[in-house]
Design a protein around this motif. Structure first.
Motif, PDB file in Angstrom:
ATOM      1  N   HIS A   8      36.437  42.352  46.641  1.00 38.77           N
ATOM      2  CA  HIS A   8      37.462  43.287  46.174  1.00 38.77           C
ATOM      3  C   HIS A   8      37.806  44.286  47.281  1.00 38.77           C
ATOM      4  CE1 HIS A   8      39.762  45.420  43.098  1.00 38.77           C
ATOM      5  NE2 HIS A   8      39.236  46.540  43.553  1.00 38.77           N
ATOM      6  N   VAL A  24      32.542  37.146  33.995  1.00 41.66           N
ATOM      7  CA  VAL A  24      33.839  37.719  34.376  1.00 41.66           C
ATOM      8  C   VAL A  24      34.014  37.667  35.893  1.00 41.66           C
ATOM      9  CG1 VAL A  24      35.217  39.834  34.400  1.00 41.66           C
ATOM     10  CG2 VAL A  24      34.023  39.156  32.327  1.00 41.66           C
ATOM     11  N   CYS A  58      40.311  32.250  38.269  1.00 36.56           N
ATOM     12  CA  CYS A  58      41.646  32.669  37.817  1.00 36.56           C
ATOM     13  C   CYS A  58      42.535  33.070  38.985  1.00 36.56           C
ATOM     14  CB  CYS A  58      41.537  33.810  36.817  1.00 36.56           C
ATOM     15  SG  CYS A  58      40.847  33.314  35.234  1.00 36.56           S
ATOM     16  N   SER A  59      41.978  33.727  39.994  1.00 34.79           N
ATOM     17  CA  SER A  59      42.805  34.137  41.127  1.00 34.79           C
ATOM     18  C   SER A  59      43.327  32.932  41.890  1.00 34.79           C
ATOM     19  CB  SER A  59      42.035  35.079  42.053  1.00 34.79           C
ATOM     20  OG  SER A  59      40.960  34.421  42.681  1.00 34.79           O
ATOM     21  N   THR A 118      36.956  35.607  37.706  1.00 34.10           N
ATOM     22  CA  THR A 118      37.904  36.268  38.598  1.00 34.10           C
ATOM     23  C   THR A 118      38.267  35.356  39.761  1.00 34.10           C
ATOM     24  OG1 THR A 118      37.028  38.441  38.004  1.00 34.10           O
ATOM     25  CG2 THR A 118      38.258  38.305  40.052  1.00 34.10           C
ATOM     26  N   VAL A 120      46.565  38.811  43.961  1.00 34.21           N
ATOM     27  CA  VAL A 120      46.147  38.406  42.615  1.00 34.21           C
ATOM     28  C   VAL A 120      44.675  38.713  42.394  1.00 34.21           C
ATOM     29  CG1 VAL A 120      45.822  36.398  41.112  1.00 34.21           C
ATOM     30  CG2 VAL A 120      47.943  36.653  42.394  1.00 34.21           C
ATOM     31  N   HIS A 121      43.850  38.399  43.388  1.00 34.43           N
ATOM     32  CA  HIS A 121      42.410  38.638  43.241  1.00 34.43           C
ATOM     33  C   HIS A 121      42.110  40.130  43.104  1.00 34.43           C
ATOM     34  CE1 HIS A 121      38.125  38.811  44.227  1.00 34.43           C
ATOM     35  NE2 HIS A 121      38.090  37.578  43.764  1.00 34.43           N
ATOM     36  N   MET A 132      44.146  42.406  41.973  1.00 32.28           N
ATOM     37  CA  MET A 132      44.640  42.847  40.673  1.00 32.28           C
ATOM     38  C   MET A 132      43.640  42.500  39.569  1.00 32.28           C
ATOM     39  SD  MET A 132      47.881  41.517  38.452  1.00 32.28           S
ATOM     40  CE  MET A 132      47.030  39.980  38.164  1.00 32.28           C
ATOM     41  N   LEU A 133      43.119  41.264  39.590  1.00 36.65           N
ATOM     42  CA  LEU A 133      42.142  40.874  38.577  1.00 36.65           C
ATOM     43  C   LEU A 133      40.861  41.694  38.702  1.00 36.65           C
ATOM     44  CD1 LEU A 133      42.590  36.995  38.582  1.00 36.65           C
ATOM     45  CD2 LEU A 133      43.408  38.632  36.873  1.00 36.65           C
ATOM     46  N   LEU A 156      45.967  31.156  39.481  1.00 40.00           N
ATOM     47  CA  LEU A 156      47.215  31.929  39.403  1.00 40.00           C
ATOM     48  C   LEU A 156      47.990  31.892  40.713  1.00 40.00           C
ATOM     49  CD1 LEU A 156      46.132  35.046  37.306  1.00 40.00           C
ATOM     50  CD2 LEU A 156      47.726  33.246  36.634  1.00 40.00           C
ATOM     51  N   LEU A 212      41.554  44.946  37.092  1.00 42.59           N
ATOM     52  CA  LEU A 212      41.489  44.848  35.633  1.00 42.59           C
ATOM     53  C   LEU A 212      40.038  44.817  35.148  1.00 42.59           C
ATOM     54  CD1 LEU A 212      44.362  42.305  34.948  1.00 42.59           C
ATOM     55  CD2 LEU A 212      44.358  44.763  34.465  1.00 42.59           C
ATOM     56  N   ARG A 213      39.175  44.159  35.930  1.00 42.50           N
ATOM     57  CA  ARG A 213      37.744  44.133  35.592  1.00 42.50           C
ATOM     58  C   ARG A 213      37.173  45.562  35.651  1.00 42.50           C
ATOM     59  NH1 ARG A 213      33.052  42.656  38.937  1.00 42.50           N
ATOM     60  NH2 ARG A 213      34.524  42.586  40.658  1.00 42.50           N
TER      61      ARG A 213
END
Length: 130
Positions: free
Chosen positions: A29, A107, A114-115, A111, A81-82, A84-85, A118, A88-89
């Protein structure tokens, strides 16, 4: 006079800790946050090229159309995207949810999956709309 620092315990560091998904996602992150600075400079460069005239804009568009340019844009999309996810976490944690060890690990793993999914989906839609 005695040296008191010799008897102090050393702080643990990355060579001692076993990497766990939540720790790795925290590091990623931070890295994606740094990468977004570079990507935002590229977006600003593209906008300057757009405002500078047709020839310069065509050159910038050519660069982003090359293999290297597309890899950079794909990486920027994934980082966006990563990050952003991951945000959100963190927001979920700020609301007081998701602290359970097993849930937080799931989760963190989700992440990554999903990243990637997406990002690929965004690029498929982008190419389909061309």
């Amino acid at each position: 006079m005695t040296n008191v620092t010799k008897s102090r315990p050393l702080s643990p560091h990355l060579q001692i800790y076993k990497p766990i998904p939540t720790m790795v996602m925290s590091i990623v992150h931070r890295i994606t946050g740094g990468a977004l600075y570079f990507g935002t400079i590229l977006v600003a460069w593209w906008l300057v090229a757009l405002a500078s005239g047709e020839a310069y804009f065509e050159w910038a568009s050519w660069f982003f159309g090359t293999l290297v340019g597309r890899l950079i844009l794909f990486g920027y999309t994934w980082a966006l995207v990563h990050h952003m996810l991951g945000g959100l976490r963190h927001f979920m944690w700020d609301m007081g949810y998701g602290y359970e060890k097993h849930f937080a690990t799931k989760v963190a793993k989700a992440t990554v999956v999903c990243s990637v999914v997406l990002t690929i989906l965004i690029w498929i839609v982008g190419y389909a709309m061309r």
